[in-house]
Design an enzyme around this catalytic site. Structure first.
Site, PDB file in Angstrom:
ATOM      1  N   LYS A 138     148.325  57.087 108.849  1.00  0.00           N
ATOM      2  CA  LYS A 138     146.970  57.423 109.317  1.00  0.00           C
ATOM      3  C   LYS A 138     147.032  58.193 110.625  1.00  0.00           C
ATOM      4  O   LYS A 138     147.606  57.734 111.610  1.00  0.00           O
ATOM      5  CB  LYS A 138     146.122  56.165 109.529  1.00  0.00           C
ATOM      6  CG  LYS A 138     144.643  56.532 109.714  1.00  0.00           C
ATOM      7  CD  LYS A 138     143.802  55.430 110.305  1.00  0.00           C
ATOM      8  CE  LYS A 138     143.799  55.413 111.803  1.00  0.00           C
ATOM      9  NZ  LYS A 138     143.224  56.621 112.440  1.00  0.00           N
TER      10      LYS A 138
ATOM     11  N   CYS B 219     152.647  58.285 127.017  1.00  0.00           N
ATOM     12  CA  CYS B 219     152.767  56.842 127.279  1.00  0.00           C
ATOM     13  C   CYS B 219     153.851  56.561 128.313  1.00  0.00           C
ATOM     14  O   CYS B 219     153.763  55.596 129.059  1.00  0.00           O
ATOM     15  CB  CYS B 219     153.038  56.092 125.992  1.00  0.00           C
ATOM     16  SG  CYS B 219     154.409  56.790 125.081  1.00  0.00           S
TER      17      CYS B 219
ATOM     18  N   GLU C 126     154.547  50.748 119.749  1.00  0.00           N
ATOM     19  CA  GLU C 126     154.893  51.530 120.936  1.00  0.00           C
ATOM     20  C   GLU C 126     153.581  51.720 121.676  1.00  0.00           C
ATOM     21  O   GLU C 126     152.688  52.415 121.201  1.00  0.00           O
ATOM     22  CB  GLU C 126     155.535  52.855 120.514  1.00  0.00           C
ATOM     23  CG  GLU C 126     156.355  53.460 121.625  1.00  0.00           C
ATOM     24  CD  GLU C 126     155.524  54.398 122.473  1.00  0.00           C
ATOM     25  OE1 GLU C 126     155.079  53.940 123.566  1.00  0.00           O
ATOM     26  OE2 GLU C 126     155.309  55.524 122.074  1.00  0.00           O
TER      27      GLU C 126
ATOM     28  N   GLU D 210     146.754  51.891 133.163  1.00  0.00           N
ATOM     29  CA  GLU D 210     147.148  53.189 132.614  1.00  0.00           C
ATOM     30  C   GLU D 210     145.928  54.109 132.564  1.00  0.00           C
ATOM     31  O   GLU D 210     144.917  53.773 131.964  1.00  0.00           O
ATOM     32  CB  GLU D 210     147.715  52.985 131.191  1.00  0.00           C
ATOM     33  CG  GLU D 210     148.277  54.253 130.595  1.00  0.00           C
ATOM     34  CD  GLU D 210     148.905  54.025 129.222  1.00  0.00           C
ATOM     35  OE1 GLU D 210     148.346  53.262 128.412  1.00  0.00           O
ATOM     36  OE2 GLU D 210     149.968  54.618 128.960  1.00  0.00           O
TER      37      GLU D 210
END
Ligand code: ADP
Length: 435
Positions: free
Chosen positions: A130, A239, A205, A337
């Site tokens: 997806k 990331c 992840e 973040e």
């Protein structure tokens, strides 16, 4: 329908009984087709994501390399023979896991697809993948190449849709054996919960707030070069971005001056298709708003905005490279973040303090360190809690090298030989020789 097709393909002799070398050949073919159509793929990737066209070309090179790398592994995955006693022995078989549900993010759509497809296909699995809702197109172009390469129908299924609908349905599907996800830590948590219903194996992840440490004996120009790359590349939407720069007190002012002066010489914002552009718009209004909201949070928390913090141009989701100092450990801009061209700088006075700061977050994805002291570099590399360390560099990633995090930055590894582990089960067969 996609899961059903993947299950049927998994049981289809055309895939199940295909020799491992022939499986590798299909993957080599897909890699070659990606190379052949690299201009088209990079163009659509830039349209979809907003990243500079040159970066998208780099992403397609990574797709080509990753598929080729794992194609070579397809016929080198095998079990072991284990001697036990004179009367018995055992051997192991490496079997594919089955139907793999793979959910990819929007920051590197094609590259993240290749990271996941490569090991899954090499091990003989089938896949339902997806794409992220904000970057749905490039993967559909890529899907044509999968067909052209000649994979049996159903081996790779691509779906689009929103996370909470299509993503959640995929993860909760009882006939999906394994889930692999790249995205935010919050979504990763939800995915882990959903996957627990049928005990699916998972690889995650997730997020990061990776530190970049500049010690007193660092080569300053080199540190400035990588510090910029480590946070400003891909609009800061990485990331592993080194979003916390920790600098020894003796160098702090010199580093800050050079870093801030360096930014306008290398950050070229604008139309991602114009040659020379290094920074395009953020991927979506939501991300644009999020980064600007963190600018306000930083100001309210009492940090000092040294540069940026403003939109660039009146249209498009462009944000100027943003630097904050006078940041403390309690501040949200230090801990959370941001996922944009947004970095905080903090001082340290001893190695112990540097290490404490580096490890003082819930994340553990990457860490960069700058020093000319050989043994200190390796001591620190061991002591830092992260899945990856860059010595005198930042954000290197290579399909031959394992990638992943510790703590709340993820579970499992992608890339390298280690990336294969998540995509096969080991079956042990015990043999009695006394008959
Ligand atoms: P972001 O919040 O930065 O957009 P996400 O982690 O939410 O990143 O998205 C990464 C991927 O995860 C996308 O493909 C998205 O559709 C998918 N996703 C988001 N929420 C869910 C969910 N609840 N279940 C499954 N997939 C999800």
């Amino acid at each position: 329908m996609a899961v059903k097709a993947a299950r049927a393909a998994f049981n289809n002799p055309a895939w199940r009984d295909l020799s491992s070398t022939a499986r590798g050949d299909l993957m080599f073919k897909l890699s070659a087709l990606a190379e052949q159509h690299s201009h088209l793929l990079a163009t659509v990737e830039t349209w979809d994501n907003g990243k500079a066209f040159s970066s998208a070309q780099g992403d397609v090179d990574e797709v080509v390399g990753t598929l080729k790398y794992y194609a070579g592994f397809a016929d080198k995955i095998h079990g072991q023979t284990i001697e036990t006693s004179p009367a018995k022995f055992a051997y192991t078989l490496r079997e594919p896991v089955g139907v793999c549900g793979q959910i990819i993010p929007w920051n590197y759509p094609l590259a993240m697809a290749a990271w996941k497809l490569g090991p899954a296909l090499a091990c003989g699995n089938t896949v339902v993948l997806k794409a992220a809702e904000s970057t749905p197109l490039s993967i559909l172009v890529f899907a044509n190449l999968i067909k052209e390469a000649g994979f049996p129908p159903g081996v790779i299924n691509i779906i689009n849709g929103h996370g909470r609908e299509a993503g959640a349905a995929l993860i909760q599907h009882p006939d999906v054996d394994k889930v692999a996800f790249t995205g935010s830590t919050a979504t990763g948590r939800e995915i882990m919960k959903m996957a627990s219903q049928t005990l699916k194996t998972i690889t995650l992840e997730t997020g990061g707030k990776s530190p970049l440490l500049v010690f007193a004996d660092a080569d300053l120009d080199n540190a400035v070069y990588w510090a910029h790359k480590g946070i400003m590349a891909n609009q800061g939407q990485i990331c592993t971005a080194t979003s916390r720069i920790l600098v020894h007190d003796s160098l702090f002012d010199a580093f800050l001056d050079r870093f801030v002066a360096y930014i306008p010489t290398v950050s070229r914002l604008g139309d991602p298709f114009v040659p020379g552009t290094t920074q395009g718009p953020q991927v979506s209004q939501a991300q644009y708003d999020r980064v600007l909201a963190y600018v306000q949070i930083g100001k309210q928390e009492g940090a000092r905005l040294v540069c940026g913090g403003e939109p660039f141009m009146s249209s498009g989701y462009f944000i100027q490279p943003t630097v904050f100092t006078e940041v403390t450990e309690e501040m949200r801009i230090y801990r959370e973040e941001v996922f944009g061209p947004f970095v905080v700088l903090v001082r340290f006075t001893s190695d112990e303090e540097a290490l404490r700061l580096a490890n003082g977050t819930e994340y553990g994805l990457g860490a960069a360190l700058f020093t000319s002291h050989l043994s200190k570099a390796h001591r620190m590399a061991r002591a830092i809690q992260s899945g990856m360390v860059w010595i005198n560099s930042s954000n290197d990633s290579d399909y031959r090298v394992p990638f992943g995090g510790v703590k709340q930055s993820g579970i499992g590894r992608e890339l390298g030989e280690a990336g294969l582990a998540a995509y096969s089960n080991i079956k042990a067969v015990h043999v009695n020789l006394r008959v």
